[in-house]
Design an enzyme around this catalytic site. Structure first.
Site, PDB file in Angstrom:
ATOM      1  N   ARG A 126       0.821  -1.235   0.000  1.00 56.45           N
ATOM      2  CA  ARG A 126       0.000   0.000   0.000  1.00 56.45           C
ATOM      3  C   ARG A 126       0.847   1.275   0.000  1.00 56.45           C
ATOM      4  NH1 ARG A 126      -3.025  -2.954   3.961  1.00 56.45           N
ATOM      5  NH2 ARG A 126      -4.684  -4.087   2.892  1.00 56.45           N
ATOM      6  N   LYS A 148       3.226  11.365 -11.762  1.00 57.33           N
ATOM      7  CA  LYS A 148       2.309  10.530 -12.550  1.00 57.33           C
ATOM      8  C   LYS A 148       2.985   9.181 -12.783  1.00 57.33           C
ATOM      9  CE  LYS A 148      -0.510  13.620 -15.345  1.00 57.33           C
ATOM     10  NZ  LYS A 148      -0.807  14.053 -16.729  1.00 57.33           N
ATOM     11  N   GLU A 190       9.835  17.066 -25.608  1.00 54.09           N
ATOM     12  CA  GLU A 190       9.186  17.480 -24.350  1.00 54.09           C
ATOM     13  C   GLU A 190       9.807  18.776 -23.820  1.00 54.09           C
ATOM     14  OE1 GLU A 190       6.421  16.064 -23.259  1.00 54.09           O
ATOM     15  OE2 GLU A 190       6.502  13.882 -23.507  1.00 54.09           O
ATOM     16  N   LYS A 232       7.516  22.753 -15.061  1.00 54.28           N
ATOM     17  CA  LYS A 232       6.665  21.632 -14.646  1.00 54.28           C
ATOM     18  C   LYS A 232       6.337  21.755 -13.149  1.00 54.28           C
ATOM     19  CE  LYS A 232       5.491  16.905 -15.032  1.00 54.28           C
ATOM     20  NZ  LYS A 232       5.584  15.637 -15.737  1.00 54.28           N
ATOM     21  N   GLU A 242      -4.213  17.107 -11.696  1.00 58.85           N
ATOM     22  CA  GLU A 242      -4.760  17.447 -13.011  1.00 58.85           C
ATOM     23  C   GLU A 242      -6.277  17.629 -13.002  1.00 58.85           C
ATOM     24  OE1 GLU A 242      -2.667  15.695 -16.385  1.00 58.85           O
ATOM     25  OE2 GLU A 242      -4.554  15.660 -17.466  1.00 58.85           O
ATOM     26  N   ARG A 246      -2.918  21.454 -15.083  1.00 56.09           N
ATOM     27  CA  ARG A 246      -1.842  20.496 -15.396  1.00 56.09           C
ATOM     28  C   ARG A 246      -2.004  19.881 -16.784  1.00 56.09           C
ATOM     29  NH1 ARG A 246       1.147  15.896 -11.676  1.00 56.09           N
ATOM     30  NH2 ARG A 246       2.343  15.017 -13.397  1.00 56.09           N
ATOM     31  N   HIS A 257      -0.711  10.443 -28.462  1.00 57.80           N
ATOM     32  CA  HIS A 257      -1.055   9.122 -27.908  1.00 57.80           C
ATOM     33  C   HIS A 257      -1.756   8.270 -28.957  1.00 57.80           C
ATOM     34  CE1 HIS A 257      -0.881  10.293 -23.342  1.00 57.80           C
ATOM     35  NE2 HIS A 257       0.301  10.038 -23.854  1.00 57.80           N
ATOM     36  N   HIS A 270       7.643   7.901 -27.802  1.00 60.40           N
ATOM     37  CA  HIS A 270       6.665   8.816 -27.202  1.00 60.40           C
ATOM     38  C   HIS A 270       6.944  10.266 -27.618  1.00 60.40           C
ATOM     39  CE1 HIS A 270       3.909  10.473 -24.242  1.00 60.40           C
ATOM     40  NE2 HIS A 270       4.881  11.251 -23.819  1.00 60.40           N
TER      41      HIS A 270
HETATM   42  P1  NAD Z   1      12.247   4.723 -22.380  1.00 64.13           P
HETATM   43  O1  NAD Z   1      12.106   4.638 -20.935  1.00 64.13           O
HETATM   44  O2  NAD Z   1      11.697   3.600 -23.199  1.00 64.13           O
HETATM   45  O3  NAD Z   1      13.790   4.890 -22.720  1.00 64.13           O
HETATM   46  C1  NAD Z   1      14.189   4.975 -24.065  1.00 64.13           C
HETATM   47  C2  NAD Z   1      15.270   3.924 -24.417  1.00 64.13           C
HETATM   48  O4  NAD Z   1      16.533   4.405 -23.977  1.00 64.13           O
HETATM   49  C3  NAD Z   1      15.070   2.584 -23.763  1.00 64.13           C
HETATM   50  O5  NAD Z   1      15.497   1.574 -24.650  1.00 64.13           O
HETATM   51  C4  NAD Z   1      16.011   2.657 -22.567  1.00 64.13           C
HETATM   52  O6  NAD Z   1      16.436   1.410 -22.106  1.00 64.13           O
HETATM   53  C5  NAD Z   1      17.162   3.434 -23.154  1.00 64.13           C
HETATM   54  N1  NAD Z   1      17.954   4.199 -22.212  1.00 64.13           N
HETATM   55  C6  NAD Z   1      17.528   4.891 -21.146  1.00 64.13           C
HETATM   56  N2  NAD Z   1      18.530   5.583 -20.617  1.00 64.13           N
HETATM   57  C7  NAD Z   1      19.625   5.307 -21.352  1.00 64.13           C
HETATM   58  C8  NAD Z   1      20.960   5.741 -21.306  1.00 64.13           C
HETATM   59  N3  NAD Z   1      21.367   6.653 -20.437  1.00 64.13           N
HETATM   60  N4  NAD Z   1      21.830   5.236 -22.202  1.00 64.13           N
HETATM   61  C9  NAD Z   1      21.418   4.347 -23.146  1.00 64.13           C
HETATM   62  N5  NAD Z   1      20.158   3.926 -23.263  1.00 64.13           N
HETATM   63  C10 NAD Z   1      19.266   4.411 -22.379  1.00 64.13           C
HETATM   64  O7  NAD Z   1      11.595   6.062 -22.988  1.00 64.13           O
HETATM   65  P2  NAD Z   1      11.495   7.557 -22.453  1.00 64.13           P
HETATM   66  O8  NAD Z   1      11.411   8.383 -23.659  1.00 64.13           O
HETATM   67  O9  NAD Z   1      12.495   7.861 -21.420  1.00 64.13           O
HETATM   68  O10 NAD Z   1      10.074   7.578 -21.712  1.00 64.13           O
HETATM   69  C11 NAD Z   1       8.893   7.373 -22.414  1.00 64.13           C
HETATM   70  C12 NAD Z   1       7.839   6.945 -21.418  1.00 64.13           C
HETATM   71  O11 NAD Z   1       7.629   7.970 -20.469  1.00 64.13           O
HETATM   72  C13 NAD Z   1       6.491   6.651 -22.048  1.00 64.13           C
HETATM   73  O12 NAD Z   1       6.004   5.441 -21.534  1.00 64.13           O
HETATM   74  C14 NAD Z   1       5.626   7.810 -21.601  1.00 64.13           C
HETATM   75  O13 NAD Z   1       4.280   7.469 -21.483  1.00 64.13           O
HETATM   76  C15 NAD Z   1       6.236   8.151 -20.288  1.00 64.13           C
HETATM   77  N6  NAD Z   1       6.011   9.542 -19.849  1.00 64.13           N
HETATM   78  C16 NAD Z   1       5.531   9.742 -18.608  1.00 64.13           C
HETATM   79  C17 NAD Z   1       5.356  11.025 -18.130  1.00 64.13           C
HETATM   80  C18 NAD Z   1       4.905  11.254 -16.716  1.00 64.13           C
HETATM   81  O14 NAD Z   1       4.589  12.391 -16.363  1.00 64.13           O
HETATM   82  N7  NAD Z   1       4.912  10.243 -15.874  1.00 64.13           N
HETATM   83  C19 NAD Z   1       5.656  12.121 -18.950  1.00 64.13           C
HETATM   84  C20 NAD Z   1       6.145  11.879 -20.233  1.00 64.13           C
HETATM   85  C21 NAD Z   1       6.329  10.576 -20.672  1.00 64.13           C
HETATM   86  N1  GLY Z   2       3.584  14.801 -18.754  1.00 61.17           N
HETATM   87  C1  GLY Z   2       2.363  15.386 -18.335  1.00 61.17           C
HETATM   88  C2  GLY Z   2       2.234  15.534 -16.870  1.00 61.17           C
HETATM   89  O1  GLY Z   2       3.085  15.164 -16.112  1.00 61.17           O
HETATM   90  O2  GLY Z   2       1.228  16.012 -16.410  1.00 61.17           O
END
Ligand code: NAD
Ligand code: GLY
Length: 366
Positions: A126, A148, A190, A232, A242, A246, A257, A270
């Protein structure tokens, strides 16, 4: 190697859930970035099969200076694994070693690892504390900040999750040196996003420093991460869960998406989908009389110069409409878009179907 002092830090102000964001080179080697995290019995690093071999040992050695024992959980790498089965691997690892509710999770990786680890932390016993250790530009400027957490469902992206804030964010910019160029560019999407929705001066700065950012110039990267996190933090501090404001952080995400899910998770990154989605949302803003076409063109030119896509996959109008219905901003079946009311100001509105159709028609790369 001598640990460096964090060269930039800021606080995200959420009353008792406030926390610091530390930004700088070689922070994974700096034990002072990981101390004062409260009474913790063990540190559990959650990472993946790509990032683990690169950075887990480094982080584990540093965490050993602060915690009595450490554990490593390595997950498969990829957006396609951001699901229940992979989430369960975290719980298997924790329960398998008897991790108790005083353990702390460390999300070492990009947004996929950060979102899944955060969700696991929200659910395990939890709720256990966690720290974000983002290693992609996208995670350092966006996903690691704001609490998030989520996994994907076959019917929609990030549909299952929770708001759950980390105890700290430690963004080591040195990790970006191993990031594939395509991922760096996806992260830039982003960064660019914060300009049109909030800060036109920052957008001009990005425009002028795009080559420095692509070359990973430490000063430029640190400034870009810091300003992105500041914006942010300001937005999240006003609307953590949100209920309104937000949602502006989702500029480009309604179209984005749909692109990601429609093309099949992992085909478009993404950030790439968000980049194309921002161009489409800016176009929709123009068609609705909210934005000058010169400003939309300016934004598109920065996105293009960052090497990001501006043409969406040809999925057809009805498929796009179906995919966009699943967006979390949809209310009573009405899709709501983040639009630009002039450059620097975002508004959240529904849009006439024929204008959305025109945008989808104009931007499908056929
Ligand atoms: P990811 O986590 O898939 O990483 C991208 C790739 O890079 C992966 O293959 C990973 O293993 C590799 N990688 C990571 N760090 C590395 C490094 N230093 N050196 C070499 N390789 C490395 O993708 P991302 O773009 O970081 O994140 C995308 C995700 O984030 C999506 O699922 C999206 O929905 C989510 N997201 C969430 C929020 C939020 O507010 N929580 C905001 C934006 C995006
Ligand atoms: N990436 C959108 C949010 O964190 O609200």
């Amino acid at each position: 190697m001598k640990p460096s002092v964090p060269n930039s830090s800021l606080t995200i102000d959420l009353a008792e859930r406030s926390y610091d964001i530390l930004i700088g080179p070689d922070l994974l080697l700096d034990a002072s970035c990981f101390d004062r995290l409260g009474a913790v019995t063990g540190a559990v690093i959650v990472t993946n099969t790509t990032v683990g071999p690169l950075y887990a040992k480094r982080l584990e050695q540093t965490l050993r200076q602060c915690f009595s024992h450490t554990q490593l959980i390595e997950l498969p790498d990829g957006e396609v694994y951001k699901d229940w089965n992979t989430l369960n691997l975290i719980f298997d690892g924790l329960l398998g070693t008897g991790a108790d509710r005083k353990c702390m999770l460390f999300a070492l990786g990009g947004g996929v690892i950060g979102d899944m680890t955060g969700f696991a932390a929200a659910c395990y016993m939890r709720g256990v504390p966690y720290v974000q250790v983002p290693t992609t530009l996208l995670a350092q400027v966006d996903s690691s900040v704001g609490g998030k957490t989520a996994i994907n469902h076959p019917l929609g992206k990030n549909m299952i999750g929770a708001f759950y804030q980390p105890q700290r964010v430690v963004a080591d910019i040195s990790t970006l040196s191993t990031l594939p160029e395509r991922e760096l560019k996806a992260g830039l999407a982003e960064v660019i996003k914060y300009g049109p929705i909030y800060d036109t001066r920052f957008l001009s700065w990005i425009d002028q420093h795009l080559n420095d950012l692509l070359a990973l110039d430490p000063a430029a990267i640190t400034h870009a991460i810091r300003r992105s996190c500041e914006i942010k933090a300001e937005v999240v501090a006003q609307d953590e869960r949100e209920s309104g404001l937000r949602a502006i952080l989702n500029f480009g995400h309604t179209f984005g998406h749909a692109i990601e899910a429609g093309a099949g998770y992992g085909v478009w990154l993404h950030g790439e989908a968000v980049a194309c989605g921002m161009v489409m949302a800016a176009d929709l803003s123009c068609r609705m009389g909210l934005l000058d076409s010169a400003d939309a063109q300016y934004l598109q030119s920065i996105i293009e110069r960052a090497g990001l896509p501006t043409k969406a996959p040809a999925l057809g109008l009805s498929r796009y409409m179906e995919l966009m219905q699943v967006d979390k901003k949809t209310e009573g079946g009405v899709i709501r878009f983040v639009l630009l009311n002039g450059l620097g100001t975002a508004v959240i509105q529904s849009a006439p179907h024929d204008l959305v159709a025109e945008v989808l028609h104009a931007h499908q790369g056929i």
